[in-house]
Design an enzyme around this catalytic site. Structure first.
Site, PDB file in Angstrom:
ATOM      1  N   HIS A  51       0.840  -1.211   0.000  1.00 41.94           N
ATOM      2  CA  HIS A  51       0.000   0.000   0.000  1.00 41.94           C
ATOM      3  C   HIS A  51       0.870   1.253   0.000  1.00 41.94           C
ATOM      4  O   HIS A  51       0.583   2.221  -0.701  1.00 41.94           O
ATOM      5  CB  HIS A  51      -0.878   0.035   1.254  1.00 41.94           C
ATOM      6  CG  HIS A  51      -1.834  -1.102   1.407  1.00 41.94           C
ATOM      7  ND1 HIS A  51      -1.670  -2.072   2.375  1.00 41.94           N
ATOM      8  CD2 HIS A  51      -2.960  -1.425   0.744  1.00 41.94           C
ATOM      9  CE1 HIS A  51      -2.679  -2.931   2.306  1.00 41.94           C
ATOM     10  NE2 HIS A  51      -3.470  -2.565   1.321  1.00 41.94           N
ATOM     11  N   GLN A 162      -0.466  -4.237  -8.820  1.00 39.54           N
ATOM     12  CA  GLN A 162      -0.518  -5.380  -9.738  1.00 39.54           C
ATOM     13  C   GLN A 162      -0.865  -6.669  -9.009  1.00 39.54           C
ATOM     14  O   GLN A 162      -1.357  -7.626  -9.596  1.00 39.54           O
ATOM     15  CB  GLN A 162       0.803  -5.560 -10.484  1.00 39.54           C
ATOM     16  CG  GLN A 162       0.622  -6.547 -11.649  1.00 39.54           C
ATOM     17  CD  GLN A 162       1.899  -7.046 -12.245  1.00 39.54           C
ATOM     18  OE1 GLN A 162       2.807  -6.246 -12.476  1.00 39.54           O
ATOM     19  NE2 GLN A 162       1.980  -8.340 -12.494  1.00 39.54           N
ATOM     20  N   LYS A 163      -0.606  -6.696  -7.706  1.00 41.03           N
ATOM     21  CA  LYS A 163      -0.975  -7.845  -6.877  1.00 41.03           C
ATOM     22  C   LYS A 163      -2.403  -8.313  -7.169  1.00 41.03           C
ATOM     23  O   LYS A 163      -2.679  -9.508  -7.221  1.00 41.03           O
ATOM     24  CB  LYS A 163      -0.803  -7.433  -5.411  1.00 41.03           C
ATOM     25  CG  LYS A 163      -1.591  -8.194  -4.403  1.00 41.03           C
ATOM     26  CD  LYS A 163      -0.926  -9.508  -4.100  1.00 41.03           C
ATOM     27  CE  LYS A 163      -1.588 -10.236  -2.958  1.00 41.03           C
ATOM     28  NZ  LYS A 163      -2.935  -9.874  -2.632  1.00 41.03           N
TER      29      LYS A 163
HETATM   30  P1  AMP Z   1      -6.480  -3.725  -0.321  1.00 39.15           P
HETATM   31  O1  AMP Z   1      -6.301  -2.909   0.898  1.00 39.15           O
HETATM   32  O2  AMP Z   1      -6.078  -5.151  -0.174  1.00 39.15           O
HETATM   33  O3  AMP Z   1      -7.854  -3.543  -0.938  1.00 39.15           O
HETATM   34  O4  AMP Z   1      -5.457  -3.148  -1.397  1.00 39.15           O
HETATM   35  C1  AMP Z   1      -5.460  -1.784  -1.723  1.00 39.15           C
HETATM   36  C2  AMP Z   1      -4.554  -1.570  -2.897  1.00 39.15           C
HETATM   37  O5  AMP Z   1      -3.229  -1.978  -2.556  1.00 39.15           O
HETATM   38  C3  AMP Z   1      -4.962  -2.390  -4.135  1.00 39.15           C
HETATM   39  O6  AMP Z   1      -4.768  -1.603  -5.299  1.00 39.15           O
HETATM   40  C4  AMP Z   1      -3.994  -3.530  -4.085  1.00 39.15           C
HETATM   41  O7  AMP Z   1      -3.748  -4.104  -5.358  1.00 39.15           O
HETATM   42  C5  AMP Z   1      -2.762  -2.864  -3.559  1.00 39.15           C
HETATM   43  N1  AMP Z   1      -1.856  -3.853  -2.984  1.00 39.15           N
HETATM   44  C6  AMP Z   1      -2.153  -4.821  -2.084  1.00 39.15           C
HETATM   45  N2  AMP Z   1      -1.075  -5.600  -1.844  1.00 39.15           N
HETATM   46  C7  AMP Z   1      -0.081  -5.127  -2.624  1.00 39.15           C
HETATM   47  C8  AMP Z   1       1.286  -5.503  -2.835  1.00 39.15           C
HETATM   48  N3  AMP Z   1       1.839  -6.547  -2.201  1.00 39.15           N
HETATM   49  N4  AMP Z   1       2.011  -4.791  -3.720  1.00 39.15           N
HETATM   50  C9  AMP Z   1       1.462  -3.731  -4.371  1.00 39.15           C
HETATM   51  N5  AMP Z   1       0.193  -3.324  -4.215  1.00 39.15           N
HETATM   52  C10 AMP Z   1      -0.573  -4.007  -3.357  1.00 39.15           C
END
Ligand code: AMP
Length: 295
Positions: A51, A162-163
């Site tokens: 994040h 991209q995850k």
């Molecule tokens: P989330 O809080 O899981 O909904 O993720 C919020 C954003 O962070 C989304 O765009 C995810 O794709 C990104 N994100 C989550 N994990 C990673 C990671 N390991 N590397 C890069 N971006 C991430």
């Protein structure tokens, strides 16, 4: 509006925290009046370095960064982990503040879904295979909340990881189909030192599960190596990658697909580009990862 000063005198900027829609709109409008470009980083909190990399990208490319923290109930299925999803607000705000973002939007559920809420965004195409089949309604919830956040923050650019590869395709499709004047930026997957993709859900993993969770990354590496050595048959690639899961009894593979990187349709041969997408249940924790093959 609650303006929170940081304790450190040399902090890059004071982080403003908005908890309702009108505070968010007012803060963004004020930034716009000053001619600032707006970057939006939507998250569900429990922030990790993945994040934070999105926040850093927005800070580099935009004058005013809005980070949203909202555990969106509509993207969780009935048997999924909405209730127990990790919530670490104080640490999240400290991280956001440290990186110098200007605004954190931290609404209550009822602020974004009022009792009469009856409108949802349904994306077809890239939302349908893989996660779409395994998590019915998931991308409907994602698209709905992302469009609401786009409407509220009216960003110039929005940052995704991209995850969640399929999510980036779904968001891009929605932005194109609805003519939204927003640039979708996709940042590389941030990994633990051993390669496990960072995820807020990794905290659920017990020690043995954490070890075997590495199988996802190892299988992607294996696919990348075979591709680099010239293998172009998608089924051969997938079969070789799947073999690694036989040595990981705690990991239940849901899918491992070699697919078209734009549509996610299955492919027989990799010509120039393909995505390997994988999802697995590790104990009670569901993990996803992916890798782009490019010649
Ligand atoms: P989330 O809080 O899981 O909904 O993720 C919020 C954003 O962070 C989304 O765009 C995810 O794709 C990104 N994100 C989550 N994990 C990673 C990671 N390991 N590397 C890069 N971006 C991430």
């Amino acid at each position: 509006m609650q303006a929170t000063q940081t304790d450190e005198p040399q902090a890059p900027s004071a982080l403003q925290i908005a908890s309702n829609v009108s505070e968010l709109r007012a803060a963004v409008a004020a930034a716009r009046t000053q001619g600032k470009s707006i970057g939006l980083v939507p998250t569900m909190g429990a922030l990790h370095a993945g994040h934070l990399s999105l926040i850093e990208a927005s800070r580099r490319e935009c004058d005013y960064t809005v980070v949203t923290i909202f555990v969106n109930p509509t993207q969780f299925g009935p048997s999924e982990d909405f209730e127990r999803y990790p919530r670490t607000l104080d640490a999240d705000l400290a991280g956001i503040r440290r990186l110098g973002a200007e605004l954190a939007f931290v609404p209550a559920t009822s602020e974004l879904y009022r009792p009469q809420h009856a409108t949802f965004i349904e994306v077809h195409g890239p939302a349908e295979p893989l996660e779409g089949q395994r998590r019915p309604g998931h991308f409907r919830g994602v698209a709905t909340i992302v469009l609401k956040l786009f409407n509220l923050a009216a960003p110039d650019r929005a940052y995704f990881g991209q995850k969640d590869y399929q999510q980036t395709l779904v968001v891009r499709r929605m932005v194109a189909d609805l003519d939204l004047p927003i640039e979708v930026r996709v940042c590389p997957t941030v990994r633990e030192p051993d390669g496990l993709a960072m995820s807020s859900r990794n905290v659920y993993l017990g020690p043995a599960e954490r070890q075997q969770a590495l199988t996802l990354y190892r299988s992607l590496q294996q696919g990348a190596e075979l591709f680099a050595a010239g293998e172009r048959n998608a089924e051969t690639l997938a079969t070789e990658m799947r073999k690694l899961y036989e040595a990981a009894p705690l990991v239940r593979l849901e899918y491992l697909a070699v697919a078209d990187p734009e549509t996610l349709a299955p492919i027989a041969r990799v010509s120039s580009r393909a995505v390997i997408a994988v999802a697995a249940q590790v104990g009670k924790t569901r993990l996803i990862d992916n890798y782009l093959l490019e010649s």
